[in-house]
Scaffold this active site. Structure first.
Site, PDB file in Angstrom:
ATOM      1  N   CYS A 137       3.175   3.218   9.093  1.00  0.00           N
ATOM      2  CA  CYS A 137       3.370   4.505   8.432  1.00  0.00           C
ATOM      3  C   CYS A 137       3.885   5.543   9.430  1.00  0.00           C
ATOM      4  O   CYS A 137       3.293   5.727  10.490  1.00  0.00           O
ATOM      5  CB  CYS A 137       2.070   4.974   7.812  1.00  0.00           C
ATOM      6  SG  CYS A 137       2.224   6.552   6.940  1.00  0.00           S
ATOM      7  N   ARG A 197       8.174   0.376  -3.872  1.00  0.00           N
ATOM      8  CA  ARG A 197       8.542   1.328  -4.921  1.00  0.00           C
ATOM      9  C   ARG A 197       9.000   0.664  -6.217  1.00  0.00           C
ATOM     10  O   ARG A 197       8.708   1.158  -7.306  1.00  0.00           O
ATOM     11  CB  ARG A 197       9.610   2.285  -4.392  1.00  0.00           C
ATOM     12  CG  ARG A 197       9.051   3.341  -3.449  1.00  0.00           C
ATOM     13  CD  ARG A 197      10.145   4.084  -2.726  1.00  0.00           C
ATOM     14  NE  ARG A 197      10.801   3.246  -1.723  1.00  0.00           N
ATOM     15  CZ  ARG A 197      11.915   3.579  -1.087  1.00  0.00           C
ATOM     16  NH1 ARG A 197      12.509   4.715  -1.369  1.00  0.00           N
ATOM     17  NH2 ARG A 197      12.428   2.775  -0.179  1.00  0.00           N
ATOM     18  N   LYS A 239       0.328  -4.796   9.177  1.00  0.00           N
ATOM     19  CA  LYS A 239       1.616  -4.402   8.595  1.00  0.00           C
ATOM     20  C   LYS A 239       2.318  -3.511   9.613  1.00  0.00           C
ATOM     21  O   LYS A 239       1.756  -2.512  10.069  1.00  0.00           O
ATOM     22  CB  LYS A 239       1.427  -3.665   7.273  1.00  0.00           C
ATOM     23  CG  LYS A 239       2.747  -3.329   6.571  1.00  0.00           C
ATOM     24  CD  LYS A 239       2.493  -2.756   5.174  1.00  0.00           C
ATOM     25  CE  LYS A 239       3.802  -2.588   4.411  1.00  0.00           C
ATOM     26  NZ  LYS A 239       4.655  -1.507   4.939  1.00  0.00           N
ATOM     27  N   PRO A 256       0.853  -1.191   0.000  1.00  0.00           N
ATOM     28  CA  PRO A 256       0.000   0.000   0.000  1.00  0.00           C
ATOM     29  C   PRO A 256       0.886   1.238   0.000  1.00  0.00           C
ATOM     30  O   PRO A 256       1.765   1.377   0.846  1.00  0.00           O
ATOM     31  CB  PRO A 256      -0.794  -0.129   1.312  1.00  0.00           C
ATOM     32  CG  PRO A 256       0.023  -1.014   2.181  1.00  0.00           C
ATOM     33  CD  PRO A 256       0.788  -1.930   1.273  1.00  0.00           C
ATOM     34  N   MET A 257       0.654   2.144  -0.963  1.00  0.00           N
ATOM     35  CA  MET A 257       1.487   3.346  -1.085  1.00  0.00           C
ATOM     36  C   MET A 257       0.602   4.556  -1.313  1.00  0.00           C
ATOM     37  O   MET A 257      -0.139   4.610  -2.297  1.00  0.00           O
ATOM     38  CB  MET A 257       2.503   3.174  -2.230  1.00  0.00           C
ATOM     39  CG  MET A 257       3.567   2.126  -1.939  1.00  0.00           C
ATOM     40  SD  MET A 257       4.697   1.837  -3.324  1.00  0.00           S
ATOM     41  CE  MET A 257       3.697   0.741  -4.360  1.00  0.00           C
ATOM     42  N   ASN A 282       9.044  -6.874   3.976  1.00  0.00           N
ATOM     43  CA  ASN A 282       8.880  -5.695   3.146  1.00  0.00           C
ATOM     44  C   ASN A 282      10.050  -4.762   3.411  1.00  0.00           C
ATOM     45  O   ASN A 282      10.624  -4.762   4.484  1.00  0.00           O
ATOM     46  CB  ASN A 282       7.536  -5.014   3.494  1.00  0.00           C
ATOM     47  CG  ASN A 282       7.370  -3.646   2.878  1.00  0.00           C
ATOM     48  OD1 ASN A 282       7.114  -2.668   3.580  1.00  0.00           O
ATOM     49  ND2 ASN A 282       7.515  -3.537   1.579  1.00  0.00           N
ATOM     50  N   GLY A 283      10.404  -3.968   2.394  1.00  0.00           N
ATOM     51  CA  GLY A 283      11.428  -2.944   2.574  1.00  0.00           C
ATOM     52  C   GLY A 283      12.674  -3.203   1.749  1.00  0.00           C
ATOM     53  O   GLY A 283      13.356  -4.215   1.941  1.00  0.00           O
TER      54      GLY A 283
END
Length: 338
Positions: free
Chosen positions: A104, A239, A143, A21-22, A215-216
């Site tokens: 976030c 990304r 998350k 999710p971005m 993630n990351g």
């Protein structure tokens, strides 16, 4: 409350590879575009705040196309009752999974006491997750980060995972960086805190009953496959999936699931968007609302720069439509350098 039985099999299977999710990026147009490249990957919405849905009545934020499935709704919030109601709205809208954002780091989510700041309030997370689980039949996931600020991630993360597992939240996506709530911007929080993949691998060994995704900083399918080979249950790409979508999603079905790729080439994907674009324009939308997500489709290919230039300069003009994409496509492969 154990939730394994309520997880929709397609979302669980799809979570081997997911697109993160971005904010401002993974809207419904982006997700439709991504789905044309991979029929298998799990797609996530942008974070939608529970207050926006419950107090603001912004139900349009739940809009999505049937073709997007399997698709997960990410919620932000810290009020259990409000999140439960938002989860009900998401489940009624047909989402395959409801995810709680505990990662976030932006000022906006800090001021609302949700996002990464929730890592400092694990009981609130448990209360929220439990309320959401009681409200819906679809799987509730989380998350998170490995920790925030001066927290000792080696202590905080296993405690956090253990508490989630104890209430039946069995699927967790872990961003392998700390979030620094003071001193770093949201953008800096995506790059500056060091990645600690080994900690995630240790969590995999420590909690064999949990479904853990990493993630990351993941930039290609070789890394994705490496994490899966290491025993991680899933990999979430952010990304790279947005800026080089074909590199991540174009080969994903074959490499990660052993399924045929129906989208033969990036050119096929671009042209497969034409009916969707025409419907959007007929409904009063503008071309650039869709094409802004398509800029990276030919990343690394000859003509990619010209593709981006034509779309960025022309898609916002009145009357722009699929013919602009055809003009941009005519330059793919014809340039000496991207």
């Amino acid at each position: 409350m154990k939730q394994e039985s309520s997880a929709k099999p397609n979302a669980l299977r799809a979570s081997r590879l997911s697109v993160a999710p971005m904010m401002d990026w993974t809207d419904r147009h982006c997700r439709y575009f991504h789905r044309l490249m991979s029929g298998q990957a799990l797609l996530y919405t942008e974070m939608v705040t529970a207050p926006a849905l419950v107090r603001g009545g912004a139900l349009h934020l739940l809009d999505h196309a049937q073709e997007e499935h399997p698709v997960a709704l990410q919620l932000g919030g810290s009020n259990p009752a409000e999140l439960a109601q938002a989860a009900r709205l998401g489940a009624a809208a047909g989402y395959d999974e409801i995810n709680l954002n505990c990662g976030c780091p932006s000022d906006r989510v800090q001021s609302g006491t949700f996002g990464a700041v929730l890592m400092k309030h694990p009981q609130t997370v448990i209360d929220c997750v439990s309320a959401m689980q009681d409200a819906v039949d679809v799987e509730v996931t989380v998350k998170c980060r490995i920790g925030v600020d001066d927290q000792d991630a080696e202590t905080v993360l296993p405690e956090f995972l253990a508490r989630l597992g104890a209430v039946g939240c069995s699927r967790i996506i872990i961003h392998a960086r700390k979030a620094w709530l003071k001193g770093l911007s949201p953008k800096e929080n995506r790059d500056i805190p060091p990645l600690d993949y080994d900690l995630i691998r240790r969590m995999r060994a420590l909690f064999p009953h949990l479904h853990l995704s990493v993630n990351g900083g993941i930039t290609d399918l070789d890394q994705v496959q490496g994490f899966l080979d290491d025993g991680l249950d899933g990999v979430m790409v952010g990304r790279a999936a947005y800026h080089q979508p074909w590199d991540i999603l174009g080969e994903a079905d074959a490499r990660i699931w052993g399924q045929p790729n129906d989208a033969k080439t990036p050119e096929d994907v671009a042209r497969a968007m034409f009916p969707y674009i025409e419907a959007h324009l007929s409904a009063g939308g503008r071309l650039n609302q869709i094409t802004r997500h398509m800029m990276g489709l030919f990343a690394g290919r000859p003509g990619a720069r010209r593709w981006r230039q034509i779309l960025s300069e022309g898609a916002s003009r009145d009357g722009a439509g699929p013919e602009l994409l055809e003009r941009a496509l005519s330059h793919i492969g014809s340039a000496k350098a991207a």
